[in-house]
Design a protein around this motif. Structure first.
Motif, PDB file in Angstrom:
ATOM      1  N   TYR A   1       0.833  -1.205   0.000  1.00  0.00           N
ATOM      2  CA  TYR A   1       0.000   0.000   0.000  1.00  0.00           C
ATOM      3  C   TYR A   1       0.866   1.254   0.000  1.00  0.00           C
ATOM      4  N   GLU A   2       1.871   1.291   0.863  1.00  0.00           N
ATOM      5  CA  GLU A   2       2.728   2.478   0.959  1.00  0.00           C
ATOM      6  C   GLU A   2       3.469   2.735  -0.351  1.00  0.00           C
ATOM      7  N   LYS A   3       3.979   1.673  -0.972  1.00  0.00           N
ATOM      8  CA  LYS A   3       4.716   1.851  -2.239  1.00  0.00           C
ATOM      9  C   LYS A   3       3.796   2.327  -3.354  1.00  0.00           C
ATOM     10  N   GLN A   4       2.594   1.765  -3.414  1.00  0.00           N
ATOM     11  CA  GLN A   4       1.643   2.151  -4.459  1.00  0.00           C
ATOM     12  C   GLN A   4       1.156   3.592  -4.267  1.00  0.00           C
ATOM     13  N   VAL A   5       0.896   3.980  -3.022  1.00  0.00           N
ATOM     14  CA  VAL A   5       0.458   5.348  -2.746  1.00  0.00           C
ATOM     15  C   VAL A   5       1.570   6.334  -3.082  1.00  0.00           C
ATOM     16  N   GLU A   6       2.788   5.993  -2.733  1.00  0.00           N
ATOM     17  CA  GLU A   6       3.929   6.862  -3.053  1.00  0.00           C
ATOM     18  C   GLU A   6       4.046   7.061  -4.564  1.00  0.00           C
ATOM     19  N   ALA A   7       3.914   5.974  -5.328  1.00  0.00           N
ATOM     20  CA  ALA A   7       4.003   6.066  -6.787  1.00  0.00           C
ATOM     21  C   ALA A   7       2.816   6.843  -7.363  1.00  0.00           C
ATOM     22  N   TYR A   8       1.617   6.588  -6.835  1.00  0.00           N
ATOM     23  CA  TYR A   8       0.410   7.278  -7.324  1.00  0.00           C
ATOM     24  C   TYR A   8       0.523   8.792  -7.119  1.00  0.00           C
ATOM     25  N   GLU A   9       0.924   9.207  -5.942  1.00  0.00           N
ATOM     26  CA  GLU A   9       1.026  10.640  -5.656  1.00  0.00           C
ATOM     27  C   GLU A   9       2.134  11.293  -6.475  1.00  0.00           C
ATOM     28  N   TRP A  10       3.193  10.564  -6.739  1.00  0.00           N
ATOM     29  CA  TRP A  10       4.264  11.091  -7.605  1.00  0.00           C
ATOM     30  C   TRP A  10       3.742  11.296  -9.022  1.00  0.00           C
ATOM     31  N   LEU A  11       2.974  10.330  -9.519  1.00  0.00           N
ATOM     32  CA  LEU A  11       2.425  10.435 -10.878  1.00  0.00           C
ATOM     33  C   LEU A  11       1.466  11.613 -11.009  1.00  0.00           C
ATOM     34  N   GLN A  12       0.665  11.842  -9.983  1.00  0.00           N
ATOM     35  CA  GLN A  12      -0.260  12.971 -10.033  1.00  0.00           C
ATOM     36  C   GLN A  12       0.476  14.297 -10.144  1.00  0.00           C
ATOM     37  N   LYS A  13       1.650  14.386  -9.569  1.00  0.00           N
ATOM     38  CA  LYS A  13       2.431  15.615  -9.616  1.00  0.00           C
ATOM     39  C   LYS A  13       3.221  15.758 -10.912  1.00  0.00           C
ATOM     40  N   ASN A  14       3.540  14.645 -11.580  1.00  0.00           N
ATOM     41  CA  ASN A  14       4.475  14.692 -12.707  1.00  0.00           C
ATOM     42  C   ASN A  14       3.901  14.243 -14.049  1.00  0.00           C
ATOM     43  N   LYS A  15       2.658  13.771 -14.085  1.00  0.00           N
ATOM     44  CA  LYS A  15       2.130  13.223 -15.339  1.00  0.00           C
ATOM     45  C   LYS A  15       2.003  14.265 -16.441  1.00  0.00           C
ATOM     46  N   ASP A  16       1.812  15.542 -16.061  1.00  0.00           N
ATOM     47  CA  ASP A  16       1.647  16.589 -17.078  1.00  0.00           C
ATOM     48  C   ASP A  16       2.957  16.957 -17.750  1.00  0.00           C
ATOM     49  N   ARG A  17       4.070  16.485 -17.215  1.00  0.00           N
ATOM     50  CA  ARG A  17       5.356  16.745 -17.855  1.00  0.00           C
ATOM     51  C   ARG A  17       5.435  16.050 -19.202  1.00  0.00           C
ATOM     52  N   ASN A  18       4.791  14.885 -19.297  1.00  0.00           N
ATOM     53  CA  ASN A  18       4.819  14.124 -20.541  1.00  0.00           C
ATOM     54  C   ASN A  18       3.521  13.324 -20.626  1.00  0.00           C
ATOM     55  N   PRO A  19       2.430  13.969 -21.031  1.00  0.00           N
ATOM     56  CA  PRO A  19       1.118  13.292 -21.079  1.00  0.00           C
ATOM     57  C   PRO A  19       1.124  12.033 -21.929  1.00  0.00           C
ATOM     58  N   GLU A  20       1.873  12.058 -23.017  1.00  0.00           N
ATOM     59  CA  GLU A  20       1.903  10.887 -23.912  1.00  0.00           C
ATOM     60  C   GLU A  20       2.524   9.682 -23.191  1.00  0.00           C
ATOM     61  N   ALA A  21       3.619   9.933 -22.469  1.00  0.00           N
ATOM     62  CA  ALA A  21       4.271   8.853 -21.722  1.00  0.00           C
ATOM     63  C   ALA A  21       3.353   8.332 -20.616  1.00  0.00           C
TER      64      ALA A  21
END
Length: 260
Positions: free
Chosen positions: A218-238
């Motif tokens: 749970y902790e690893k998945q939440v950490e990755a999810y919150e990171w993606l929410q902050k960084n996904k707009d850097r490269n929407p296609e990726a």
């Protein structure tokens, strides 16, 4: 030739006489047995015998007549355990003050007592196998395991966790207790998490009843999810490609996103 034969005979005679008389001078041989009559060890080290006796083992002496049980030495009576009462201490008020308080706790059953004695025998045998003649560590190990066992039999919650811990560690009750405490702590922590119920649900499904691993997942998945929410707009296609490949496995989505 006759001289050689005579010399050989004398040498053999001296050897056998020496063997006989040396055997008589050997130290006493002790056979250590448990209460069920199983042999624990054979030793001629007399200083170890009291330590084996303190662990509850029965000592037998091996001599030319066979095995004889070593008589038990009477334990000294400690005066502190048998206080002398005076007539003044036996009045009604003193008896009331000295009486143990009433309790509603259930007394331990005979079955529990027998199980405890059986486990202590196992703890002693395991400790002797592990530590040999290091009786300081043998006593420490037996005390550690007995205290852990006594603690575990009082636990009435999360019996499923107890059963899995016992399956993992068998008679090592120190480790059974340790795993039980960690799993219960993780279970209670998980029960308090409300932010990402979907991630919790997937972690439980993947890791089943291993609550420490559920918490870790749970902790690893939440950490990755919150990171993606902050960084996904850097490269929407990726982000779109990685999400299509890995779905709700946010750790793998993040990994794919970073290496796109």
């Amino acid at each position: 030739m006759k001289n050689i034969k005579l010399l050989f005979f004398i040498v053999c005679l001296i050897f056998f006489l020496d063997l006989i008389f040396c055997t008589l001078s050997f130290a006493t041989i002790y056979v250590v047995k448990d209460e069920d009559g199983n042999n624990i060890c054979v030793t001629n080290q007399e200083d170890l015998i009291p330590k084996y006796e303190n662990l509850g083992y029965v000592i037998w002496i091996l001599d030319s007549f066979g095995l004889t049980q070593k008589p038990l030495e009477p334990e000294p009576i400690l005066e502190d355990l048998h206080p002398q009462f005076t007539p003044e201490s036996l009045d009604s008020e003193s008896q009331i003050k000295g009486a143990p308080p009433l309790t509603t706790e259930a007394m331990p059953t005979l079955e529990i007592d027998l199980d405890r004695e059986k486990m202590i025998k196992i703890f002693k045998a395991d400790a002797l196998t592990k530590w040999g003649n290091n009786f300081e560590m043998v006593n420490y190990e037996v005390r550690l395991q007995t205290e852990a066992y006594d603690w575990m039999v009082k636990q009435t919650e999360h019996t499923d966790i107890i059963a899995r811990a016992q399956k993992n560690w068998d008679n090592d009750y120190a480790m059974v207790k340790y795993e039980y405490q960690l799993q219960v702590e993780a279970y209670n922590w998980i029960d308090q998490q409300k932010a990402y119920p979907e991630i919790i649900s997937r972690a439980k499904q993947e890791r089943a009843d291993d609550y420490m691993m559920v918490k870790y997942e749970y902790e690893k998945q939440v950490e990755a999810y919150e990171w993606l929410q902050k960084n996904k707009d850097r490269n929407p296609e990726a982000y779109e490609f990685s999400s299509s490949q890995w779905g709700n496995d946010y750790e793998m989505v993040k990994y794919q996103f970073e290496n796109y």
